[in-house]
Motif scaffolding. Structure first.
Motif, mmCIF file in Angstrom:
data_model
loop_
_atom_site.group_PDB
_atom_site.id
_atom_site.type_symbol
_atom_site.label_atom_id
_atom_site.label_comp_id
_atom_site.label_asym_id
_atom_site.label_seq_id
_atom_site.Cartn_x
_atom_site.Cartn_y
_atom_site.Cartn_z
ATOM 1 N N PHE A 36 0.811 -1.227 0.000
ATOM 2 C CA PHE A 36 0.000 0.000 0.000
ATOM 3 C C PHE A 36 0.838 1.269 0.000
ATOM 4 O O PHE A 36 0.372 2.330 -0.430
ATOM 5 N N LEU A 37 2.092 1.188 0.459
ATOM 6 C CA LEU A 37 2.850 2.409 0.707
ATOM 7 C C LEU A 37 3.200 3.163 -0.575
ATOM 8 O O LEU A 37 3.117 4.398 -0.622
ATOM 9 N N GLY A 38 3.584 2.433 -1.625
ATOM 10 C CA GLY A 38 3.955 3.092 -2.876
ATOM 11 C C GLY A 38 2.865 3.978 -3.454
ATOM 12 O O GLY A 38 3.084 5.176 -3.703
ATOM 13 N N PRO A 39 1.632 3.465 -3.645
ATOM 14 C CA PRO A 39 0.568 4.301 -4.219
ATOM 15 C C PRO A 39 0.133 5.455 -3.317
ATOM 16 O O PRO A 39 -0.292 6.498 -3.804
ATOM 17 N N THR A 40 0.224 5.276 -1.995
ATOM 18 C CA THR A 40 -0.336 6.281 -1.082
ATOM 19 C C THR A 40 0.698 7.267 -0.551
ATOM 20 O O THR A 40 0.341 8.162 0.217
ATOM 21 N N VAL A 41 1.958 7.122 -0.937
ATOM 22 C CA VAL A 41 3.013 7.902 -0.284
ATOM 23 C C VAL A 41 2.861 9.401 -0.516
ATOM 24 O O VAL A 41 3.178 10.211 0.365
ATOM 25 N N LEU A 42 2.352 9.826 -1.685
ATOM 26 C CA LEU A 42 2.190 11.258 -1.929
ATOM 27 C C LEU A 42 1.090 11.848 -1.056
ATOM 28 O O LEU A 42 1.210 12.973 -0.559
ATOM 29 N N ASP A 43 0.020 11.084 -0.854
ATOM 30 C CA ASP A 43 -1.042 11.556 0.034
ATOM 31 C C ASP A 43 -0.562 11.584 1.486
ATOM 32 O O ASP A 43 -0.938 12.472 2.250
ATOM 33 N N LEU A 44 0.262 10.609 1.861
ATOM 34 C CA LEU A 44 0.831 10.616 3.208
ATOM 35 C C LEU A 44 1.805 11.775 3.382
ATOM 36 O O LEU A 44 1.937 12.337 4.477
ATOM 37 N N ARG A 45 2.486 12.160 2.303
ATOM 38 C CA ARG A 45 3.365 13.334 2.351
ATOM 39 C C ARG A 45 2.538 14.583 2.653
ATOM 40 O O ARG A 45 2.935 15.443 3.448
ATOM 41 N N CYS A 46 1.377 14.658 2.005
ATOM 42 C CA CYS A 46 0.502 15.799 2.272
ATOM 43 C C CYS A 46 -0.019 15.764 3.708
ATOM 44 O O CYS A 46 -0.078 16.795 4.393
ATOM 45 N N GLN A 47 -0.414 14.585 4.154
ATOM 46 C CA GLN A 47 -0.954 14.450 5.505
ATOM 47 C C GLN A 47 0.055 14.888 6.558
ATOM 48 O O GLN A 47 -0.301 15.538 7.540
ATOM 49 N N THR A 48 1.317 14.512 6.366
ATOM 50 C CA THR A 48 2.368 14.875 7.331
ATOM 51 C C THR A 48 3.027 16.206 6.992
ATOM 52 O O THR A 48 3.889 16.673 7.739
ATOM 53 N N GLN A 49 2.648 16.790 5.837
ATOM 54 C CA GLN A 49 3.211 18.056 5.365
ATOM 55 C C GLN A 49 4.742 18.025 5.399
ATOM 56 O O GLN A 49 5.404 18.903 5.951
ATOM 57 N N SER A 50 5.284 16.963 4.799
ATOM 58 C CA SER A 50 6.727 16.754 4.749
ATOM 59 C C SER A 50 7.208 16.834 3.310
ATOM 60 O O SER A 50 6.413 16.818 2.362
ATOM 61 N N THR A 51 8.514 16.917 3.145
ATOM 62 C CA THR A 51 9.086 16.938 1.808
ATOM 63 C C THR A 51 9.168 15.520 1.262
ATOM 64 O O THR A 51 9.022 14.532 1.992
ATOM 65 N N LEU A 52 9.442 15.419 -0.026
ATOM 66 C CA LEU A 52 9.553 14.112 -0.652
ATOM 67 C C LEU A 52 10.738 13.332 -0.085
ATOM 68 O O LEU A 52 10.664 12.108 0.102
ATOM 69 N N GLN A 53 11.822 14.047 0.203
ATOM 70 C CA GLN A 53 12.993 13.387 0.791
ATOM 71 C C GLN A 53 12.687 12.856 2.187
ATOM 72 O O GLN A 53 13.144 11.771 2.564
ATOM 73 N N GLN A 54 11.907 13.600 2.961
ATOM 74 C CA GLN A 54 11.584 13.160 4.314
ATOM 75 C C GLN A 54 10.662 11.946 4.317
ATOM 76 O O GLN A 54 10.840 11.013 5.114
ATOM 77 N N ILE A 55 9.690 11.947 3.432
ATOM 78 C CA ILE A 55 8.704 10.857 3.440
ATOM 79 C C ILE A 55 9.314 9.530 3.020
ATOM 80 O O ILE A 55 8.820 8.463 3.388
ATOM 81 N N THR A 56 10.411 9.563 2.258
ATOM 82 C CA THR A 56 11.021 8.297 1.827
ATOM 83 C C THR A 56 11.672 7.547 2.982
ATOM 84 O O THR A 56 11.961 6.354 2.857
ATOM 85 N N TRP A 57 11.915 8.226 4.117
ATOM 86 C CA TRP A 57 12.409 7.511 5.291
ATOM 87 C C TRP A 57 11.373 6.526 5.827
ATOM 88 O O TRP A 57 11.721 5.574 6.534
#
Length: 499
Positions: A35-56
């Motif tokens: 599930f993580l791959g498809p939803t990662v951009l929405d989770l980035r928005c939810q946490t209001q983080s950068t793309l580099q941060q969310i990949t952790w």
């Protein structure tokens, strides 16, 4: 119906509750891993983080999956304890799904995914261990079915998430109309991030806001997946009740005692079989083991380190390979490659359930590994053909789908179900999937996407060479054990009887 048919069917009828429970646990594993791959951009928005941060978040899940796999052997001393741990881990996955929408910071999300990754690793080890323990020389068929359920879970998870994903920027800043990414850009980002963020340098050029109003419905996807997963811990709980392991059924004698004796190793050494890493490293248990014993563990683990690494790398980077020169396939069309690959793996595991009954594990492994090499070589030769990339992706998924369960059954058979091969192999496979994705992603980032197929082809050749070496060591190990087994048994039986 042949005698073998009746014997296998009889074994399944005897252990069908446990078998179906372990299969359902692997559905939970597949549901969580995809599930993580498809939803990662929405989770980035939810946490209001950068793309580099969310990949952790990807890294935390993968790292703790390896940790859970390596420590899973500690929880299998008895079947009651393994069922309790399995119930806890499958329930944890549902809880994590329910909690993820509440994680408004990337650190909280990373912790949640680390907990889920650990639970997934423990499920991976325990389910494989217990099926091998139940069926031993007949475990190949049931292991193929077990890994089929990963594919089913991995297919369901993106389908559940897709209706709730944002089609436009999900963080609206003051100037969002001028700079926000288009829906096609967002789809491109989702597919590129399937490689667990290893190719982040190639996609960081897209403007993604971190400050503004968050508009995403991805929370509903996780709550739906939490509900879908709830029957799995319920099934484990039902098995525990049937085996009279719950306090409410403690007034009746436990069924598990008799079954644990019948499903233990042929030598009666149920306490030493399938141990953890720490049990393997116990000097008392290692004394007198031939060198081939350790080499077989190392070779089996190395083969799965590479082949599972190929699966993870191919699924993660085939999209990136397709959209860049020389193929330059459209983003939408290239997005189907990953789905085709996982679908072919699922179909392959379904087919190999039957083939595992007809053919021995060495023959299946030879066919699979040779097929992987041939497909990779043809993909290198026809590197400009978009059509052949789709065909080759499907055939590669079919060929590589059975390597893990076949290798697991084969290695345990060679070692006569006395070692901790399952724990070693499961941990090696998880480690390979994590590390090789990082290595291949780094090579692609530095040298270009055209190196992707070359890396996979080289890895395929190495895995086949290691398999040939495994067959040679197996022959030497078999001769050594045959020569020394009578004396060894005479010495070991009095010790086990007195304990």
């Amino acid at each position: 119906m042949t005698l073998l048919d009746e014997r296998i069917w009889s074994l399944f009828k005897r252990h069908w509750r446990q078998t179906l429970t372990y299969w359902s646990a692997f559905f939970s594993f597949g549901l969580c891993i995809a599930f993580l791959g498809p939803t990662v951009l929405d989770l980035r928005c939810q946490t209001q983080s950068t793309l580099q941060q969310i990949t952790w978040v990807f890294f935390s899940q993968q790292f703790f999956l390896v940790v859970g796999s390596s420590l899973g052997g500690l929880f299998k001393k008895t079947l009651p304890s393994s069922l309790l741990v399995l119930f806890s881990c499958t329930l944890i996955i549902s809880v994590v799904f329910a909690v993820i929408p509440l994680c408004n910071h990337v650190l909280l999300l990373s912790v949640a995914m680390a907990i889920a990754g650990f639970a997934m690793g423990v499920i991976d080890t325990i389910a494989n261990l217990q099926l091998v323990k139940l069926y031993q020389k007949d475990s190949a068929i049931f292991l193929q079915a077990l890994h089929l359920f990963i594919g089913l879970g991995a297919l369901v998870s993106p389908l559940v998430a897709d209706p709730f994903l944002a089609e436009d920027s999900c963080v609206l800043s003051a100037n969002w109309t001028a700079n926000s990414s288009s829906p096609s850009d967002l789809q491109h980002l989702r597919k590129s991030l399937a490689g667990h963020g290893a190719a982040i340098g190639n996609i960081s050029k897209y403007p993604l806001h971190t400050e503004g109003m968050v508009v995403t419905r991805v929370s509903y996807a996780f709550w739906v997946m939490a509900l879908i997963n709830l029957p799995v811990p319920a099934a484990v709980l039902a098995l525990m009740y049937h085996e009279r392991l719950l306090p409410c059924s403690s007034n009746s004698p436990r069924l598990i005692d008799g079954e644990s004796l019948s499903s233990s190793s042929p030598t009666g050494d149920s306490g030493q079989g399938h141990g953890s890493w720490f049990g393997l490293c116990n000097p008392a248990k290692l004394r007198g083991r031939p060198a081939s014993f350790f080499i077989l563990h190392a070779l089996g683990g190395a083969i799965l380190f590479i082949t599972d690494g190929i699966v993870g790398s191919y699924a993660g980077f085939v999209y990136t390979y397709a959209v860049y020169p020389p193929l330059l396939i459209g983003h939408k069309t290239a997005g189907y490659l990953d789905s085709a690959f996982w679908a072919s793996i699922t179909v392959g595991r379904l087919a190999f359930i039957y083939l595992s009954y007809r053919f021995t594990a060495p023959k299946l492994l030879t066919f699979s590994l040779v097929g992987v090499i041939l497909v990779q070589c043809l993909l290198l030769i026809f590197y400009t053909s978009c059509v052949f990339l789709f065909i080759g992706t499907c055939v590669l998924g079919l060929c590589i789908s059975s390597v893990f369960p076949s290798m697991l059954a084969f290695t345990e058979d060679i070692l006569d179900y006395k070692g901790c091969a399952t724990t070693v192999l499961v941990t090696s496979a998880s480690t390979g999937e994590m590390l090789l994705q990082l290595i291949v992603g780094s090579v692609i980032h530095n040298q270009g996407s055209y190196t992707f197929m070359l890396c996979c082809t080289i890895l395929s050749f190495i895995s086949f060479c290691l398999f040939l070496l495994l067959l040679y060591v197996r022959h030497s190990h078999g001769n050594g054990c045959t020569d020394s087994s009578p004396n060894t048994e005479m010495k070991e039986r009095p010790e086990s009887g007195g304990s």
